[in-house]
Write a protein that holds these residues in place. Structure first.
Motif, PDB file in Angstrom:
ATOM      1  N   TYR A   1       0.814  -1.222   0.000  1.00 51.57           N
ATOM      2  CA  TYR A   1       0.000   0.000   0.000  1.00 51.57           C
ATOM      3  C   TYR A   1       0.843   1.267   0.000  1.00 51.57           C
ATOM      4  O   TYR A   1       0.312   2.362  -0.168  1.00 51.57           O
ATOM      5  CB  TYR A   1      -0.931   0.014   1.214  1.00 51.57           C
ATOM      6  CG  TYR A   1      -1.926  -1.106   1.161  1.00 51.57           C
ATOM      7  CD1 TYR A   1      -3.083  -1.006   0.399  1.00 51.57           C
ATOM      8  CD2 TYR A   1      -1.691  -2.291   1.853  1.00 51.57           C
ATOM      9  CE1 TYR A   1      -3.984  -2.047   0.324  1.00 51.57           C
ATOM     10  CE2 TYR A   1      -2.595  -3.339   1.785  1.00 51.57           C
ATOM     11  CZ  TYR A   1      -3.731  -3.211   1.024  1.00 51.57           C
ATOM     12  OH  TYR A   1      -4.621  -4.240   0.944  1.00 51.57           O
ATOM     13  N   ARG A   2       2.145   1.124   0.197  1.00 46.98           N
ATOM     14  CA  ARG A   2       3.029   2.293   0.275  1.00 46.98           C
ATOM     15  C   ARG A   2       2.910   3.119  -1.008  1.00 46.98           C
ATOM     16  O   ARG A   2       3.028   2.614  -2.111  1.00 46.98           O
ATOM     17  CB  ARG A   2       4.472   1.827   0.473  1.00 46.98           C
ATOM     18  CG  ARG A   2       5.364   2.926   0.994  1.00 46.98           C
ATOM     19  CD  ARG A   2       6.732   2.417   1.394  1.00 46.98           C
ATOM     20  NE  ARG A   2       6.619   1.458   2.498  1.00 46.98           N
ATOM     21  CZ  ARG A   2       7.300   0.312   2.567  1.00 46.98           C
ATOM     22  NH1 ARG A   2       8.150  -0.013   1.616  1.00 46.98           N
ATOM     23  NH2 ARG A   2       7.145  -0.502   3.598  1.00 46.98           N
ATOM     24  N   GLY A   3       2.649   4.391  -0.841  1.00 50.78           N
ATOM     25  CA  GLY A   3       2.517   5.288  -1.985  1.00 50.78           C
ATOM     26  C   GLY A   3       1.155   5.197  -2.662  1.00 50.78           C
ATOM     27  O   GLY A   3       0.910   5.903  -3.638  1.00 50.78           O
ATOM     28  N   ARG A   4       0.300   4.353  -2.178  1.00 51.77           N
ATOM     29  CA  ARG A   4      -1.032   4.179  -2.785  1.00 51.77           C
ATOM     30  C   ARG A   4      -2.143   4.702  -1.888  1.00 51.77           C
ATOM     31  O   ARG A   4      -3.101   5.301  -2.368  1.00 51.77           O
ATOM     32  CB  ARG A   4      -1.290   2.703  -3.077  1.00 51.77           C
ATOM     33  CG  ARG A   4      -0.365   2.113  -4.103  1.00 51.77           C
ATOM     34  CD  ARG A   4      -0.656   0.655  -4.287  1.00 51.77           C
ATOM     35  NE  ARG A   4       0.199   0.077  -5.321  1.00 51.77           N
ATOM     36  CZ  ARG A   4       0.057  -1.127  -5.807  1.00 51.77           C
ATOM     37  NH1 ARG A   4      -0.898  -1.907  -5.366  1.00 51.77           N
ATOM     38  NH2 ARG A   4       0.874  -1.566  -6.735  1.00 51.77           N
ATOM     39  N   VAL A   5      -2.047   4.409  -0.592  1.00 48.57           N
ATOM     40  CA  VAL A   5      -3.057   4.847   0.371  1.00 48.57           C
ATOM     41  C   VAL A   5      -2.341   5.733   1.383  1.00 48.57           C
ATOM     42  O   VAL A   5      -1.321   5.345   1.943  1.00 48.57           O
ATOM     43  CB  VAL A   5      -3.723   3.646   1.081  1.00 48.57           C
ATOM     44  CG1 VAL A   5      -4.785   4.114   2.061  1.00 48.57           C
ATOM     45  CG2 VAL A   5      -4.341   2.682   0.059  1.00 48.57           C
ATOM     46  N   THR A   6      -2.879   6.922   1.592  1.00 50.98           N
ATOM     47  CA  THR A   6      -2.218   7.881   2.485  1.00 50.98           C
ATOM     48  C   THR A   6      -2.552   7.595   3.947  1.00 50.98           C
ATOM     49  O   THR A   6      -3.549   6.931   4.263  1.00 50.98           O
ATOM     50  CB  THR A   6      -2.657   9.319   2.162  1.00 50.98           C
ATOM     51  OG1 THR A   6      -4.059   9.455   2.487  1.00 50.98           O
ATOM     52  CG2 THR A   6      -2.417   9.666   0.694  1.00 50.98           C
ATOM     53  N   ASP A   7      -1.735   8.143   4.821  1.00 48.85           N
ATOM     54  CA  ASP A   7      -2.013   8.038   6.257  1.00 48.85           C
ATOM     55  C   ASP A   7      -3.371   8.640   6.582  1.00 48.85           C
ATOM     56  O   ASP A   7      -4.099   8.126   7.435  1.00 48.85           O
ATOM     57  CB  ASP A   7      -0.920   8.739   7.065  1.00 48.85           C
ATOM     58  CG  ASP A   7       0.401   7.999   7.039  1.00 48.85           C
ATOM     59  OD1 ASP A   7       0.429   6.792   6.676  1.00 48.85           O
ATOM     60  OD2 ASP A   7       1.429   8.619   7.384  1.00 48.85           O
ATOM     61  N   ALA A   8      -3.723   9.717   5.914  1.00 49.72           N
ATOM     62  CA  ALA A   8      -5.019  10.358   6.158  1.00 49.72           C
ATOM     63  C   ALA A   8      -6.174   9.437   5.780  1.00 49.72           C
ATOM     64  O   ALA A   8      -7.207   9.418   6.457  1.00 49.72           O
ATOM     65  CB  ALA A   8      -5.112  11.671   5.380  1.00 49.72           C
ATOM     66  N   GLN A   9      -6.013   8.681   4.716  1.00 51.19           N
ATOM     67  CA  GLN A   9      -7.068   7.735   4.318  1.00 51.19           C
ATOM     68  C   GLN A   9      -7.219   6.615   5.343  1.00 51.19           C
ATOM     69  O   GLN A   9      -8.334   6.223   5.670  1.00 51.19           O
ATOM     70  CB  GLN A   9      -6.769   7.174   2.936  1.00 51.19           C
ATOM     71  CG  GLN A   9      -6.933   8.206   1.839  1.00 51.19           C
ATOM     72  CD  GLN A   9      -6.428   7.709   0.505  1.00 51.19           C
ATOM     73  OE1 GLN A   9      -5.297   7.238   0.386  1.00 51.19           O
ATOM     74  NE2 GLN A   9      -7.277   7.817  -0.512  1.00 51.19           N
ATOM     75  N   TRP A  10      -6.101   6.098   5.845  1.00 52.01           N
ATOM     76  CA  TRP A  10      -6.192   5.079   6.895  1.00 52.01           C
ATOM     77  C   TRP A  10      -6.794   5.687   8.159  1.00 52.01           C
ATOM     78  O   TRP A  10      -7.606   5.068   8.830  1.00 52.01           O
ATOM     79  CB  TRP A  10      -4.814   4.501   7.211  1.00 52.01           C
ATOM     80  CG  TRP A  10      -4.185   3.679   6.133  1.00 52.01           C
ATOM     81  CD1 TRP A  10      -2.918   3.826   5.639  1.00 52.01           C
ATOM     82  CD2 TRP A  10      -4.741   2.562   5.407  1.00 52.01           C
ATOM     83  NE1 TRP A  10      -2.664   2.877   4.669  1.00 52.01           N
ATOM     84  CE2 TRP A  10      -3.771   2.093   4.503  1.00 52.01           C
ATOM     85  CE3 TRP A  10      -5.978   1.924   5.439  1.00 52.01           C
ATOM     86  CZ2 TRP A  10      -3.985   1.012   3.651  1.00 52.01           C
ATOM     87  CZ3 TRP A  10      -6.199   0.853   4.580  1.00 52.01           C
ATOM     88  CH2 TRP A  10      -5.218   0.405   3.703  1.00 52.01           C
ATOM     89  N   ARG A  11      -6.391   6.916   8.477  1.00 56.06           N
ATOM     90  CA  ARG A  11      -6.893   7.575   9.690  1.00 56.06           C
ATOM     91  C   ARG A  11      -8.402   7.760   9.607  1.00 56.06           C
ATOM     92  O   ARG A  11      -9.104   7.677  10.615  1.00 56.06           O
ATOM     93  CB  ARG A  11      -6.171   8.921   9.866  1.00 56.06           C
ATOM     94  CG  ARG A  11      -6.596   9.766  11.027  1.00 56.06           C
ATOM     95  CD  ARG A  11      -6.467   9.221  12.441  1.00 56.06           C
ATOM     96  NE  ARG A  11      -5.380   8.328  12.717  1.00 56.06           N
ATOM     97  CZ  ARG A  11      -5.440   7.336  13.629  1.00 56.06           C
ATOM     98  NH1 ARG A  11      -6.517   7.141  14.346  1.00 56.06           N
ATOM     99  NH2 ARG A  11      -4.412   6.539  13.832  1.00 56.06           N
ATOM    100  N   GLU A  12      -8.932   7.997   8.414  1.00 51.30           N
ATOM    101  CA  GLU A  12     -10.383   8.149   8.247  1.00 51.30           C
ATOM    102  C   GLU A  12     -11.111   6.880   8.690  1.00 51.30           C
ATOM    103  O   GLU A  12     -12.145   6.943   9.352  1.00 51.30           O
ATOM    104  CB  GLU A  12     -10.707   8.480   6.791  1.00 51.30           C
ATOM    105  CG  GLU A  12     -12.165   8.756   6.546  1.00 51.30           C
ATOM    106  CD  GLU A  12     -12.458   9.110   5.093  1.00 51.30           C
ATOM    107  OE1 GLU A  12     -13.630   9.427   4.827  1.00 51.30           O
ATOM    108  OE2 GLU A  12     -11.549   9.056   4.246  1.00 51.30           O
ATOM    109  N   ALA A  13     -10.560   5.719   8.351  1.00 50.37           N
ATOM    110  CA  ALA A  13     -11.171   4.456   8.788  1.00 50.37           C
ATOM    111  C   ALA A  13     -11.077   4.322  10.308  1.00 50.37           C
ATOM    112  O   ALA A  13     -12.039   3.886  10.962  1.00 50.37           O
ATOM    113  CB  ALA A  13     -10.512   3.272   8.096  1.00 50.37           C
ATOM    114  N   CYS A  14      -9.945   4.708  10.880  1.00 48.01           N
ATOM    115  CA  CYS A  14      -9.792   4.675  12.345  1.00 48.01           C
ATOM    116  C   CYS A  14     -10.806   5.600  13.008  1.00 48.01           C
ATOM    117  O   CYS A  14     -11.436   5.229  14.014  1.00 48.01           O
ATOM    118  CB  CYS A  14      -8.381   5.088  12.752  1.00 48.01           C
ATOM    119  SG  CYS A  14      -7.089   3.937  12.281  1.00 48.01           S
TER     120      CYS A  14
END
Length: 162
Positions: free
Chosen positions: A99-112
């Motif tokens: 997922y590196r370079g594909r999904v941002t930390d902000a996108q993962w944080r949204e799920a959290c």
């Protein structure tokens, strides 16, 4: 104060009873039919006192669990761990290198944040189910299942209580 929170943490099984676990498992199974990603959901009520006193935080513990559960060991490097540490009220997502370079930390944080909102509203199952959908959408985009392709289920779909 943190040590006390861990000593008197709520039960993960109370928050996620058997019927809830079945629905989460079913949602993960259904989501994984649409992509080559693997979703792993783990809940830990608290850390041992020794870990708390050593300063182990939720992000460090999530990375440890990622390794312990073998989430890193998928054919396409497409595993994602969703980790809840109830005593600290922290939710972490650890994604494999695919997922590196594909999904941002902000996108993962949204799920959290979606899970956190469900917990605040006393709707933990709803928050987790919505987060599974969000994570699955990233997986469909970056690891789509090709027509006629068989995808082995590489990780258990049932949530883990640690």
């Amino acid at each position: 104060m943190r040590l006390l929170r861990h000593l008197f943490a709520p039960s993960a099984r109370t928050l996620f009873p058997a019927a809830c676990l079945k629905e989460i498992t079913d949602a993960i199974v259904a989501a994984e039919r649409n992509h080559r990603g693997e979703i792993c959901f783990a809940v830990e009520a608290s850390l041992p006192a020794r870990a708390v006193l050593a300063g182990v935080d939720s992000a460090t513990r999530a990375r440890q669990v990622f390794g312990e559960l073998g989430v890193w060991d998928t054919e396409h490097n497409s595993g994602v761990l969703v980790y809840l540490l109830l005593a600290d009220h922290h939710i972490e997502i650890v994604a494999d290198r695919g997922y590196r370079g594909r999904v941002t930390d902000a996108q993962w944080r949204e799920a959290c944040d979606t899970i956190a909102a469900g917990l605040r509203e006393n709707q933990p199952k709803a928050g987790v189910l919505r987060a599974v959908e969000m994570i699955s959408a990233h997986m469909e985009r970056h690891f789509p299942r090709r027509e006629g392709e068989h995808d082995e289920d590489e990780l258990p779909n049932r949530p883990h209580f640690l």
